[in-house]
Every structure is written in structure tokens, then in C-alpha cells.
Design a protein around this motif. Structure first.
Motif, PDB file in Angstrom:
ATOM      1  N   ILE A  66      -4.478 -26.750  -4.832  1.00 19.14           N
ATOM      2  CA  ILE A  66      -5.494 -27.745  -4.477  1.00 19.14           C
ATOM      3  C   ILE A  66      -6.019 -28.378  -5.759  1.00 19.14           C
ATOM      4  N   LEU A  67      -6.416 -29.618  -5.652  1.00 20.28           N
ATOM      5  CA  LEU A  67      -6.887 -30.356  -6.815  1.00 20.28           C
ATOM      6  C   LEU A  67      -8.409 -30.355  -6.876  1.00 20.28           C
ATOM      7  N   LYS A  68      -8.927 -30.371  -8.106  1.00 21.94           N
ATOM      8  CA  LYS A  68     -10.363 -30.549  -8.315  1.00 21.94           C
ATOM      9  C   LYS A  68     -10.667 -32.047  -8.411  1.00 21.94           C
ATOM     10  N   PRO A  69     -11.786 -32.497  -7.864  1.00 22.03           N
ATOM     11  CA  PRO A  69     -12.717 -31.762  -6.992  1.00 22.03           C
ATOM     12  C   PRO A  69     -12.074 -31.457  -5.643  1.00 22.03           C
ATOM     13  N   VAL A  70     -12.413 -30.300  -5.096  1.00 20.56           N
ATOM     14  CA  VAL A  70     -11.746 -29.808  -3.894  1.00 20.56           C
ATOM     15  C   VAL A  70     -12.093 -30.658  -2.681  1.00 20.56           C
ATOM     16  N   ASP A  71     -11.058 -31.118  -2.006  1.00 20.07           N
ATOM     17  CA  ASP A  71     -11.224 -31.905  -0.777  1.00 20.07           C
ATOM     18  C   ASP A  71     -11.225 -30.953   0.419  1.00 20.07           C
ATOM     19  N   ASP A  72     -12.156 -31.158   1.344  1.00 21.22           N
ATOM     20  CA  ASP A  72     -12.303 -30.245   2.487  1.00 21.22           C
ATOM     21  C   ASP A  72     -11.026 -30.150   3.315  1.00 21.22           C
ATOM     22  N   ASN A  73     -10.407 -31.283   3.603  1.00 15.97           N
ATOM     23  CA  ASN A  73      -9.196 -31.270   4.417  1.00 15.97           C
ATOM     24  C   ASN A  73      -8.048 -30.566   3.694  1.00 15.97           C
ATOM     25  N   ARG A  74      -7.964 -30.804   2.379  1.00 14.85           N
ATOM     26  CA  ARG A  74      -6.885 -30.170   1.601  1.00 14.85           C
ATOM     27  C   ARG A  74      -7.093 -28.655   1.527  1.00 14.85           C
ATOM     28  N   LEU A  75      -8.352 -28.236   1.436  1.00  9.09           N
ATOM     29  CA  LEU A  75      -8.650 -26.806   1.416  1.00  9.09           C
ATOM     30  C   LEU A  75      -8.284 -26.175   2.757  1.00  9.09           C
ATOM     31  N   LYS A  76      -8.574 -26.876   3.829  1.00  8.08           N
ATOM     32  CA  LYS A  76      -8.231 -26.381   5.163  1.00  8.08           C
ATOM     33  C   LYS A  76      -6.729 -26.201   5.296  1.00  8.08           C
ATOM     34  N   GLN A  77      -5.960 -27.153   4.791  1.00  7.27           N
ATOM     35  CA  GLN A  77      -4.506 -27.050   4.838  1.00  7.27           C
ATOM     36  C   GLN A  77      -4.006 -25.829   4.055  1.00  7.27           C
ATOM     37  N   ALA A  78      -4.623 -25.609   2.888  1.00  7.55           N
ATOM     38  CA  ALA A  78      -4.230 -24.468   2.059  1.00  7.55           C
ATOM     39  C   ALA A  78      -4.508 -23.150   2.778  1.00  7.55           C
ATOM     40  N   VAL A  79      -5.662 -23.047   3.415  1.00  7.79           N
ATOM     41  CA  VAL A  79      -6.017 -21.827   4.146  1.00  7.79           C
ATOM     42  C   VAL A  79      -5.069 -21.607   5.317  1.00  7.79           C
ATOM     43  N   GLU A  80      -4.684 -22.682   5.992  1.00  6.40           N
ATOM     44  CA  GLU A  80      -3.725 -22.558   7.097  1.00  6.40           C
ATOM     45  C   GLU A  80      -2.377 -22.044   6.588  1.00  6.40           C
ATOM     46  N   LYS A  81      -1.984 -22.498   5.396  1.00  6.80           N
ATOM     47  CA  LYS A  81      -0.742 -21.989   4.801  1.00  6.80           C
ATOM     48  C   LYS A  81      -0.845 -20.502   4.511  1.00  6.80           C
ATOM     49  N   VAL A  82      -2.025 -20.090   4.059  1.00  5.50           N
ATOM     50  CA  VAL A  82      -2.255 -18.669   3.787  1.00  5.50           C
ATOM     51  C   VAL A  82      -2.100 -17.857   5.065  1.00  5.50           C
ATOM     52  N   HIS A  83      -2.685 -18.353   6.148  1.00  5.29           N
ATOM     53  CA  HIS A  83      -2.583 -17.662   7.435  1.00  5.29           C
ATOM     54  C   HIS A  83      -1.112 -17.479   7.835  1.00  5.29           C
ATOM     55  N   THR A  84      -0.355 -18.548   7.735  1.00  4.67           N
ATOM     56  CA  THR A  84       1.066 -18.495   8.104  1.00  4.67           C
ATOM     57  C   THR A  84       1.825 -17.514   7.231  1.00  4.67           C
ATOM     58  N   TYR A  85       1.538 -17.569   5.952  1.00  8.09           N
ATOM     59  CA  TYR A  85       2.203 -16.690   4.996  1.00  8.09           C
ATOM     60  C   TYR A  85       1.915 -15.223   5.293  1.00  8.09           C
ATOM     61  N   LEU A  86       0.651 -14.899   5.510  1.00  8.20           N
ATOM     62  CA  LEU A  86       0.271 -13.513   5.763  1.00  8.20           C
ATOM     63  C   LEU A  86       0.850 -13.006   7.085  1.00  8.20           C
ATOM     64  N   LYS A  87       0.966 -13.891   8.049  1.00  4.96           N
ATOM     65  CA  LYS A  87       1.515 -13.480   9.344  1.00  4.96           C
ATOM     66  C   LYS A  87       3.007 -13.174   9.241  1.00  4.96           C
ATOM     67  N   THR A  88       3.711 -13.944   8.447  1.00  6.90           N
ATOM     68  CA  THR A  88       5.158 -13.743   8.331  1.00  6.90           C
ATOM     69  C   THR A  88       5.520 -12.675   7.318  1.00  6.90           C
ATOM     70  N   GLN A  89       4.504 -12.240   6.553  1.00  3.31           N
ATOM     71  CA  GLN A  89       4.693 -11.142   5.590  1.00  3.31           C
ATOM     72  C   GLN A  89       5.890 -11.377   4.667  1.00  3.31           C
ATOM     73  N   GLN A  90       5.872 -12.534   4.040  1.00  7.10           N
ATOM     74  CA  GLN A  90       6.965 -12.893   3.142  1.00  7.10           C
ATOM     75  C   GLN A  90       6.629 -12.569   1.688  1.00  7.10           C
ATOM     76  N   ASP A  91       5.946 -11.461   1.484  1.00  7.05           N
ATOM     77  CA  ASP A  91       5.492 -11.132   0.132  1.00  7.05           C
ATOM     78  C   ASP A  91       6.633 -11.005  -0.868  1.00  7.05           C
ATOM     79  N   ASN A  92       7.689 -10.329  -0.480  1.00  5.51           N
ATOM     80  CA  ASN A  92       8.787 -10.103  -1.420  1.00  5.51           C
ATOM     81  C   ASN A  92       9.423 -11.404  -1.877  1.00  5.51           C
TER      82      ASN A  92
END
Length: 274
Positions: free
Chosen positions: A103-129
Motif C-alpha cells: 500500500i502507498l502512503k498516504p494510505v487510501d481506505d479502499n486500497r487498505l481494504k483490498q490489502a486486508v481482503e488479500k490477507v484473508h484469502t492468503y490465510l484461508k488458503t494457507q499458502q505460507d510455504n
């Protein structure tokens, strides 16, 4: 509801607090600590499980890339990493595919929301490796001695490429393929579409490649073109001699003498001065 344990890592207090306030809008994001340095973040990750890190790139002491590398080497499970940067978005496109997101500074609300949604997807699929392998590979290629140079390129808008050079070259000899360590190559000269690799042990290996192709494979921090048909390992250069005619002669540590063409003279001087 399972909470996503989160760190905010930024040397700017206002930036940390601002991002923390924005993250309060997400019920499952739990900011357990705001860190002012990469060292603090690494210590926390060693002692407890962290799911997500919002990591500033440009910080004194240890920048974001160095923190990411240290985490990939020291933690059993690498947290999801979202880079936070003030760099132009075109500059960060080069490493966009390697981080979970940015995300870029200054943080945009919509862009932050998109980043958090990506985190959710990532954690659900457990693609850590897969994430750890990709990120570790990336930071290994850009950090270290050249890290500040990378940051300068980003700051000026230059394109950042994820480019790593091979540690050895595969050479086919008598029906076998051998690996020739790049650091052992003293110099290279061309013989048509074949390259002669002259090595420290006195052996010469023949590689079927054009000079242009080989030059693109060799690290320009270590090798310099001195002639249209010759490349030299800068670590093997003993001296550069100016001849009466005004031409330059390169002398290697083993006594080998190579002519430096006028078109490559400035590049050779720059390589010797660096």
C-alpha cells in the motif's frame, strides 16, 4: 472470531498511529504491537506467532527488505507481509508479485481494504510455504550490499528488476555437463559463437553462446566488457596501462594482457574506480 495478530512496523510515529486507527475498522485485525524498528519486529516474531505485518520499506538501521529477509531466515512460519511505501506505484510494480501486497502512503481506505481482503484469502488458503519461498528468493536477490542502491532507484522512479545472476555456468565437455563457478573465471574471449572461459586453475572451458548472451548472464558488478570479443573479471585486474599510442592495455593478475577498445575504455575505468 479468530483474530489476525498484526504488527505495524514504521519508524514514523504518526504513520504507525494513523494505520492503527484505520485498521480498527476491521473486526478481525488485532494490532498487538506498533514497532518503530525492524529489530523490534523480528524479536516479537521470534517469541510469538504473528499472522500479518504491515512493513514500512524505508527505515533507518534496517529497512523493510532487510527485515523481510531476516524474518524469512529466522521464523518457522513467515507472517503475511504487506509492504508500506511512499515510493511511486510504478516503481513498486517490480516487487508487487513478490510481496503479498503493498500500500502507498498516504494510505487510501479502499486500497487498505483490498490489502486486508488479500490477507484473508492468503490465510484461508494457507499458502505460507509458497509465499515464504517467493519472498525469500526475492529479498535474497536485492538485499545485502546493494540494498541502498535499490532504495535509491525506487526513490527516483527507476525500474526495479528482480535480477539475480548464476553462480555457475553449465558447460558440456566430452558428453558430460560440468558446472564452472563464475567467480573462478578470469576472462572470456570469443571464437565465433563459442566462448572460451579462462579459469584460475589454468583450464579453458568452451561454452556455446554468443558474447551478447553471455554478457547478459554475468553480473556487471563483477564482469566488464573490455573489447567486442573479451570480458574480464574485475577482481582479476592488476592494472590498466596507457600505451604511447594512447591505447589502453589491461593486465590481469596472472600476467595476461588484453587490449581495451576505445568504446569500452570508460566502462573499464569506472569498474576499476568502484
Amino acid at each position: 472470531m479468530i483474530k489476525i495478530k498484526t504488527l505495524i512496523v514504521d519508524d514514523e510515529p504518526l504513520a504507525r498511529r494513523g494505520l492503527a486507527v484505520r485498521l480498527e475498522e476491521f473486526a478481525d485485525i488485532e494490532v498487538i504491537k506498533q514497532c518503530s524498528s525492524g529489530a523490534d519486529a523480528i524479536e516479537i516474531c521470534k517469541n510469538q506467532k504473528i499472522d500479518l505485518i504491515f512493513l514500512d520499506i524505508q527505515m533507518p538501521g534496517m529497512n523493510g527488505f532487510e527485515v523481510a529477509r531476516a524474518l524469512s531466515e529466522s521464523t518457522r512460519v513467515l507472517p503475511a507481509i504487506v509492504f508500506v511505501t511512499a515510493f511511486d506505484q510504478f516503481a513498486v510494480k517490480a516487487f508487487e508479485i513478490h510481496a503479498l501486497d503493498y500500500i502507498l502512503k498516504p494510505v487510501d481506505d479502499n486500497r487498505l481494504k483490498q490489502a486486508v481482503e488479500k490477507v484473508h484469502t492468503y490465510l484461508k488458503t494457507q499458502q505460507d510455504n509458497a509465499h515464504k519461498k517467493k519472498l525469500a528468493s526475492f529479498v535474497a536477490g536485492i538485499t545485502g550490499n546493494n540494498c541502498e542502491e535499490i532504495l535509491k532507484k525506487l526513490a527516483t522512479g527507476d525500474t526495479l528488476t528482480d535480477r539475480r545472476y548464476p553462480e555457475s555456468l553449465a558447460v558440456k565437455e566430452q558428453g558430460e555437463i560440468i558446472r564452472v563457478p563464475v567467480v573462478t573465471i578470469q576472462w572470456v574471449d570469443a571464437a565465433g559463437d563459442y566462448m572460451c572461459l579462462h579459469c584460475q586453475d589454468g583450464q579453458t572451458h568452451i561454452l556455446r553462446k554468443t558474447m551478447k548472451e553471455l554478457e547478459q548472464e554475468l553480473d556487471p558488478q563483477l564482469f566488464v566488457r573490455v573489447h567486442r570479443s573479451a570480458i574480464v573479471n574485475t577482481k582479476q585486474i592488476s592494472k590498466l596501462v596507457t600505451q604511447v599510442s594512447g591505447e589502453y592495455l589491461l593486465v590481469l593478475e596472472n600476467g595476461q594482457e588484453l587490449k581495451v577498445s576505445r568504446s569500452y575504455r570508460d566502462k573499464v575505468k569506472a569498474a576499476l574506480a568502484s
